[in-house]
Scaffold this active site. Sequence first.
Site, short mmCIF file in Angstrom:
data_model
loop_
_atom_site.label_atom_id
_atom_site.label_comp_id
_atom_site.label_asym_id
_atom_site.label_seq_id
_atom_site.Cartn_x
_atom_site.Cartn_y
_atom_site.Cartn_z
N GLU A 145 -15.36 24.42 0.22
CA GLU A 145 -15.87 25.68 0.80
C GLU A 145 -15.14 26.06 2.09
OE1 GLU A 145 -17.38 27.07 -1.31
OE2 GLU A 145 -18.17 25.42 -2.50
N GLY A 146 -13.85 25.82 2.12
CA GLY A 146 -13.04 26.10 3.30
C GLY A 146 -12.95 24.85 4.16
#
Length: 590
Positions: free
Chosen positions: A439-440
Amino acid sequence: MSEYRAPTREMAFTLRHLAGFDEMVKACNFEDASPDLVAAVLEEAAKFAGQALAPLNSSGDQTGVHLTADHRVHTPEGFRQAYRQYVEGGWAGLQFDAELGGQALPFSLAIPVQEMMHAANMAWGLCPLLSQGAVEALSDNASDSLKQLLLPKMISGEWTGTMNLTEPQAGSDLANIRTQARPEGDHYRITGQKIFITWGEHDMAENIVHLVLARLPDAPPGVKGISLFAVPKFIPDAEGNSGERNDCHALSLEHKMGIHASPTCVMSYGENGGALGYLVGEENRGLACMFTMMNNARLTVGLQGVAVSERALQMARDYVHERVQGIAPGDSAPSPIVRHPDVRRMVMTMKALTEAARGLAYSGCVAVDYARHAQLDDERRACYQRRADLLTPLVKGWCTEIAQEVTSLAVQCHGGMGYIEESGVAQLYRDARILPIYEGTNGIQALDLIGRKTIRDEGQAVQELIAEMRATAQSARGCDALDTARVDAFEAAIDQLDTALQQILGSSANAQFAGAVAFNYLMLSATLTAGWLLLKGAVLEAEDSLEPEGHARCVMAHFYIDHILPRCTGYLASIRAGEDSIMALSDDAL
């Protein structure tokens, strides 16, 4: 693996008193979200997590998931039954629109529920985590007709959702996406391949709605030419039920370091003419739509860091009270190792980091509720949006970083037994390692914090946060239970953040400087902010006697200021040093 016991009392205190849930409920007119309801929800969620999910954690890790020749994924024994209990209990729709089958409760009330699920069984919990993010993205961006087609069964939990961004050549740089979408009447045909798709195929629900980033034939290059499509595994029929099988399937499963019971899929779209997909939002605006889901996921991945830390803390605490080794100072016979000061140091560090991270995660989610629902003037609403935006990278970044430390300390507390899989604590260490990556990555979170959330608004959001911290420090000075010298140390750390902010704003034109110091800036900001929330809890305890059994929160605040907050000095020193030595060697010399 030892039994999981949800800390519902600590969760309720953190949510209601540190994160400001009670005030938010009034400001946002969540009339049903009373303290009694909060207590009831947490109690029932604790039963579900402890009885249905926790017993499957170790067996799921050992069994893993299996892909058959006909592209079906079989989950470990018990997972489907637990998911059925989740749906029947109404847990999937806590925070969603009542008109579409949800319960219309605050997003932040769903957060401690999700923490329990991830602490009990993180691999299982990833499925509803992504589904809820997909519902958020569709709720905010899809047409009314698409919402009616997909959301009722997604909100009920009967259907699940995924996020499909990554391709072999396009990881963090989504400009390189090659998956194609061609218009065909009122829908589109999707062709391409995606990798690292969590819960992309499974047997727990009757349908899966994939949110897929793809390019139209005439799309402009780069991220400005990406569109978002909802691609169901089974195409809904006229009555909204799962119909014909769509042209998408799992090609393979990744063999991972941890979260073995969570299928991470290579997904193929369009091997037989193209998978039918529905446009979400406007053409070529897909990345903005997907970021609704990404921001939700970043907060809940940070929450996973809290959850796995809590489980590790519980396991370590149980072990150090039971394990007898050596004679502790002041004892005359062999002692439980919890009485040895170095072991106590480790457990106190785990406890302080976990409780501080919980405060940070819950506060970020309460800020989201304020920004979405509060009946306020434009300026105050903008202030809450700035706070939510600022806290999101702190929650995702710091809570997942401390999870590495806490789970590692849990292994250390177990000694040699911690390195043995049968103890169960090694699984938590392995499972936690993905959190700073997906998620990043946390490097991306740091760049987001320093660029979009600090330099872009010239430090306004950070200065607003600093002002609140200084007010809490002033309140702490009036509490006899809080040591004045430690309040001085806390205020000195606030000054360190302010110093870092001024240097960053003064060097905003230097891209190498921003990239070089971003991570340390994130760690400084979050370490201080999380400590502020512990201090806030100590002030409440001292002023309002909210903790009848003593001053445990004051002790934890003192410990954090003594042993965790000094890290801010090192983070500031690295920020001041800048990029010089980081960039000094040539590429070939590395």
